[in-house]
Write an enzyme that holds these catalytic residues in place. Sequence first.
Site, mmCIF file in Angstrom:
data_model
loop_
_atom_site.group_PDB
_atom_site.id
_atom_site.type_symbol
_atom_site.label_atom_id
_atom_site.label_comp_id
_atom_site.label_asym_id
_atom_site.label_seq_id
_atom_site.Cartn_x
_atom_site.Cartn_y
_atom_site.Cartn_z
ATOM 1 N N ASN A 86 63.022 33.340 41.915
ATOM 2 C CA ASN A 86 63.536 32.914 41.839
ATOM 3 C C ASN A 86 64.307 32.892 41.261
ATOM 4 O O ASN A 86 65.456 32.894 40.339
ATOM 5 C CB ASN A 86 63.782 31.545 42.783
ATOM 6 C CG ASN A 86 63.170 31.620 44.431
ATOM 7 O OD1 ASN A 86 63.962 31.995 44.515
ATOM 8 N ND2 ASN A 86 62.653 30.963 45.029
ATOM 9 N N TYR A 107 56.290 19.091 35.864
ATOM 10 C CA TYR A 107 55.194 20.500 36.222
ATOM 11 C C TYR A 107 54.949 21.110 35.086
ATOM 12 O O TYR A 107 54.627 22.359 34.393
ATOM 13 C CB TYR A 107 56.664 21.389 35.885
ATOM 14 C CG TYR A 107 57.646 21.001 37.224
ATOM 15 C CD1 TYR A 107 57.388 21.293 38.928
ATOM 16 C CD2 TYR A 107 58.607 19.886 37.306
ATOM 17 C CE1 TYR A 107 57.927 21.085 39.770
ATOM 18 C CE2 TYR A 107 59.364 19.758 38.497
ATOM 19 C CZ TYR A 107 59.423 20.014 39.544
ATOM 20 O OH TYR A 107 60.207 19.581 41.148
ATOM 21 N N ASN A 123 65.219 27.859 39.587
ATOM 22 C CA ASN A 123 66.391 28.374 41.237
ATOM 23 C C ASN A 123 67.677 28.690 39.972
ATOM 24 O O ASN A 123 68.476 29.361 40.669
ATOM 25 C CB ASN A 123 65.619 28.024 42.173
ATOM 26 C CG ASN A 123 65.457 27.708 42.509
ATOM 27 O OD1 ASN A 123 63.990 28.377 42.288
ATOM 28 N ND2 ASN A 123 65.201 27.240 43.752
ATOM 29 N N HIS A 164 53.748 28.338 36.967
ATOM 30 C CA HIS A 164 55.679 28.819 36.800
ATOM 31 C C HIS A 164 55.967 28.351 35.195
ATOM 32 O O HIS A 164 57.232 28.946 35.323
ATOM 33 C CB HIS A 164 56.518 27.737 37.573
ATOM 34 C CG HIS A 164 57.821 28.364 38.661
ATOM 35 N ND1 HIS A 164 57.214 29.557 38.610
ATOM 36 C CD2 HIS A 164 57.904 28.119 39.729
ATOM 37 C CE1 HIS A 164 57.976 30.486 39.426
ATOM 38 N NE2 HIS A 164 58.994 29.590 40.145
ATOM 39 N N ASP A 210 56.046 33.862 34.351
ATOM 40 C CA ASP A 210 55.040 34.348 35.163
ATOM 41 C C ASP A 210 55.167 34.785 36.055
ATOM 42 O O ASP A 210 56.193 35.794 36.939
ATOM 43 C CB ASP A 210 54.480 32.614 36.669
ATOM 44 C CG ASP A 210 56.163 32.238 36.951
ATOM 45 O OD1 ASP A 210 56.262 32.089 37.050
ATOM 46 O OD2 ASP A 210 55.566 32.311 38.738
#
Length: 192
Positions: free
Chosen positions: A113, A14, A67, A19, A92
């Site tokens: 989230n 990631y 999350n 994100h 973001d």
Amino acid sequence: MKLIVGLGNPGEKYAATRHNVGFHWLCRLAEQLRITFKSEVKFHGLCANVVFDNEQFWLLKPQTYMNASGMAVAALSRFYKISPDQLLVVHDELDLPPGTAKLKLGGGAGGHNGLKDIITRLATQDFWRLRIGVGHPGNKNEVVDYVLHPPRKEEALLIDDAIQRSLVIWPLIASGDYTAAMHKLHTKQKEL
């Protein structure tokens, strides 16, 4: 300001995604301050303690995945008795185009989230946010895929520029001069 949180997802997979803009911002700040993060299991994240202008504050990169970001934020906030108005979350923002950064107090989660979990766990929306624009894919069904992929090269340059411009105002944020920080950040963008 007592706590600055950068939102993102842990792991190499990631690292370059849209994100993870909050992680990128916080890493840049840590580089400027010449500090390193260390893993704090009780805070579910990577933390650094900073003293700037005789004021002490924390930097936090939650390692719980987006999350569940609120788990880390709530744990550190409660342990050090940091109130929500002393918290800045860097994240973001789909509703802002790449190259844009906005500072604001409060508001909803806007479908984010990470923010949703922080709001739930702190039982308030009244914390500061530094929103770094990543743009929107144009279709709400494509949002998850969009934020979990790297930006295109031209978008990445704009996002990087927004990160740089917003880092210039962090001393104003750290000292609690939010009005001056917002004025400087938002005015600079209008000039571009």
